[in-house]
Scaffold this motif. Structure first.
Motif, short mmCIF file in Angstrom:
data_model
loop_
_atom_site.label_atom_id
_atom_site.label_comp_id
_atom_site.label_asym_id
_atom_site.label_seq_id
_atom_site.Cartn_x
_atom_site.Cartn_y
_atom_site.Cartn_z
N PHE A 69 0.83 -1.20 0.00
CA PHE A 69 0.00 0.00 0.00
C PHE A 69 0.87 1.27 0.00
O PHE A 69 0.53 2.26 -0.65
CB PHE A 69 -0.94 0.01 1.21
N ILE A 70 2.00 1.21 0.72
CA ILE A 70 2.93 2.35 0.73
C ILE A 70 3.52 2.56 -0.67
O ILE A 70 3.56 3.68 -1.18
CB ILE A 70 4.06 2.12 1.76
N ALA A 71 3.99 1.48 -1.28
CA ALA A 71 4.58 1.58 -2.62
C ALA A 71 3.56 2.09 -3.62
O ALA A 71 3.88 2.92 -4.49
CB ALA A 71 5.10 0.21 -3.05
N GLU A 72 2.32 1.62 -3.52
CA GLU A 72 1.26 2.05 -4.42
C GLU A 72 0.97 3.54 -4.25
O GLU A 72 0.82 4.27 -5.24
CB GLU A 72 0.01 1.22 -4.11
N ALA A 73 0.93 4.00 -3.00
CA ALA A 73 0.60 5.41 -2.73
C ALA A 73 1.69 6.35 -3.22
O ALA A 73 1.40 7.47 -3.68
CB ALA A 73 0.38 5.61 -1.23
N LEU A 74 2.95 5.92 -3.14
CA LEU A 74 4.07 6.79 -3.49
C LEU A 74 4.65 6.50 -4.88
O LEU A 74 5.59 7.17 -5.32
CB LEU A 74 5.17 6.65 -2.44
N ASN A 75 4.11 5.48 -5.56
CA ASN A 75 4.59 5.09 -6.88
C ASN A 75 6.10 4.80 -6.85
O ASN A 75 6.87 5.32 -7.64
CB ASN A 75 4.28 6.17 -7.92
N VAL A 76 6.49 3.95 -5.88
CA VAL A 76 7.89 3.53 -5.75
C VAL A 76 7.94 2.01 -5.74
O VAL A 76 6.93 1.34 -5.60
CB VAL A 76 8.54 4.08 -4.46
N SER A 77 9.15 1.47 -5.87
CA SER A 77 9.33 0.02 -5.84
C SER A 77 9.00 -0.53 -4.46
O SER A 77 9.36 0.06 -3.44
CB SER A 77 10.77 -0.33 -6.19
N VAL A 78 8.35 -1.69 -4.45
CA VAL A 78 8.10 -2.35 -3.16
C VAL A 78 9.40 -2.70 -2.46
O VAL A 78 9.45 -2.82 -1.23
CB VAL A 78 7.25 -3.63 -3.34
N GLU A 79 10.47 -2.86 -3.22
CA GLU A 79 11.76 -3.18 -2.62
C GLU A 79 12.30 -2.05 -1.76
O GLU A 79 13.14 -2.27 -0.89
CB GLU A 79 12.78 -3.55 -3.70
N ASN A 80 11.84 -0.83 -2.01
CA ASN A 80 12.29 0.32 -1.22
C ASN A 80 11.51 0.48 0.09
O ASN A 80 11.86 1.32 0.92
CB ASN A 80 12.14 1.62 -2.02
N THR A 81 10.46 -0.28 0.26
CA THR A 81 9.59 -0.08 1.41
C THR A 81 9.90 -1.07 2.53
O THR A 81 10.24 -2.23 2.30
CB THR A 81 8.11 -0.23 1.03
N HIS A 82 9.78 -0.58 3.76
CA HIS A 82 9.86 -1.42 4.95
C HIS A 82 8.73 -0.99 5.88
O HIS A 82 8.42 0.20 5.97
CB HIS A 82 11.21 -1.27 5.66
N ALA A 83 8.13 -1.97 6.54
CA ALA A 83 7.00 -1.64 7.42
C ALA A 83 6.98 -2.60 8.60
O ALA A 83 7.46 -3.73 8.51
CB ALA A 83 5.68 -1.73 6.65
N PHE A 84 6.41 -2.13 9.70
CA PHE A 84 6.23 -2.98 10.87
C PHE A 84 4.78 -2.96 11.30
O PHE A 84 4.17 -1.90 11.40
CB PHE A 84 7.11 -2.52 12.04
N VAL A 85 4.26 -4.15 11.52
CA VAL A 85 2.92 -4.30 12.07
C VAL A 85 3.02 -5.23 13.26
O VAL A 85 3.52 -6.35 13.14
CB VAL A 85 1.93 -4.88 11.04
#
Length: 311
Positions: free
Chosen positions: A155-171
């Protein structure tokens, strides 16, 4: 191959776990299910794909547990799936009995394995598996946070139009509506998403993450998610088999960490050959801790229900 993964449950999640593990050449795979012919058929189908996919992992389908002996990893996906309008908690009565039975059978034959629990309601089923297997708690781990974080990352990658590889998240927290996405620990190439997105957009993504499974159930109508859950379980298996010491959010049994005792809940964990080798404690704000307390209370409610059911 030298290592072995047993996958219990040859439905969509289990079969996809077998596929992912084989195509990564992590280990040979034994696929177990009570339905005669189904695990054998899916195993043969996957083996016949191996020349095309260029791997030499063997996938064996079976209806009993003898072929699972001496497994390094046991992935438990057995149980009924959610249907529209059904919560994960609605599954507890049926799936507790199934998970109890399969974990006892598998543990007897692979006493040194690490168990990865995928069956829902996830956190409660971890408690059932721990008791049924007799394993130390560090070798019974729940797959939840990896999946929830993957959804948040997409969802972060989709919102910012960036690669999913650049994203990190914690839940963190239980695998359900009370899970706790942590935006300030969620980043794009090291930049907190709180610096990149407005608060209302982040709040909407957090809510969508918590409802991620239900959204897919409502779309499929006759089943629940399986590609992402399978990928998440296999990422955990890979970290353990390769002793990667990889830090992933997983449901683990806490003894004082984060202020909780005798409870499975999702937190950052270092995964290696011993299973959950270390719980990573991070400092939470008052609001984050309150949200995590609420999630822990929800899990405690399920554990109480398990006790009433005799598990």
């Amino acid at each position: 191959m030298l290592q072995k993964i047993t996958v219990i449950g040859a439905g969509n999640v289990g079969a996809t776990c077998a596929q992912r593990a084989a195509e990564k050449e992590l280990a040979d795979v034994v696929l177990v299910d009570v339905v005669e012919g189904m695990p054998q058929g899916k195993g043969l189908d996957l083996c016949e794909a191996s020349p095309v996919e260029k791997h030499d992992a063997l996938i064996t389908g079976t209806n009993d547990y003898d072929a699972t002996a001496d497994s390094d990893i046991i992935i438990v996906t057995a149980g009924i799936a959610r249907k529209p309008g059904m919560s994960r908690d609605d599954l507890i009565k049926t799936n507790a009995g199934i998970v109890n039975t399969v974990c006892k059978e598998a543990a007897k034959r692979s006493p040194k394995a690490v168990m990865i629990i995928v069956s829902n309601p996830l956190d409660a089923m971890c408690h059932v598996a721990l008791k049924a297997s007799g394993f130390p708690s560090e070798r019974v781990i729940g797959m939840a946070g990896v999946l929830d974080s993957a959804r948040f990352r997409f969802f972060i990658a989709e919102a910012l139009n960036v690669s999913v590889e650049n994203t990190h998240a914690f839940v963190l927290g239980g695998h359900g509506d009370t899970m706790v996405p942590l935006p300030r620990f969620s980043t794009v190439s090291g930049i907190p998403i709180t610096e990149l997105l407005p608060a209302d957009k982040i709040a909407a993504m957090c809510q969508r993450t918590a409802q991620g499974g239900a959204e897919i159930v409502s779309l499929l109508k006759t089943g629940s998610a399986y590609y992402a859950p399978a990928s998440s379980a296999v990422e955990m298996a890979e970290a353990i088999l390769k002793d990667k010491k990889k830090i992933l959010p997983c449901a683990v049994y806490l003894n004082g960490q984060y202020g909780y005792n005798d409870l499975y809940i999702g937190v950052p964990v270092k995964l290696g050959v011993g299973g959950a080798e270390q719980v990573i404690e991070i400092k939470l704000t008052a609001d984050e801790k309150a949200a995590l307390d609420k999630s822990a209370d929800a899990v405690r409610g399920l554990v109480k229900l398990l006790g009433e059911l005799g598990y």
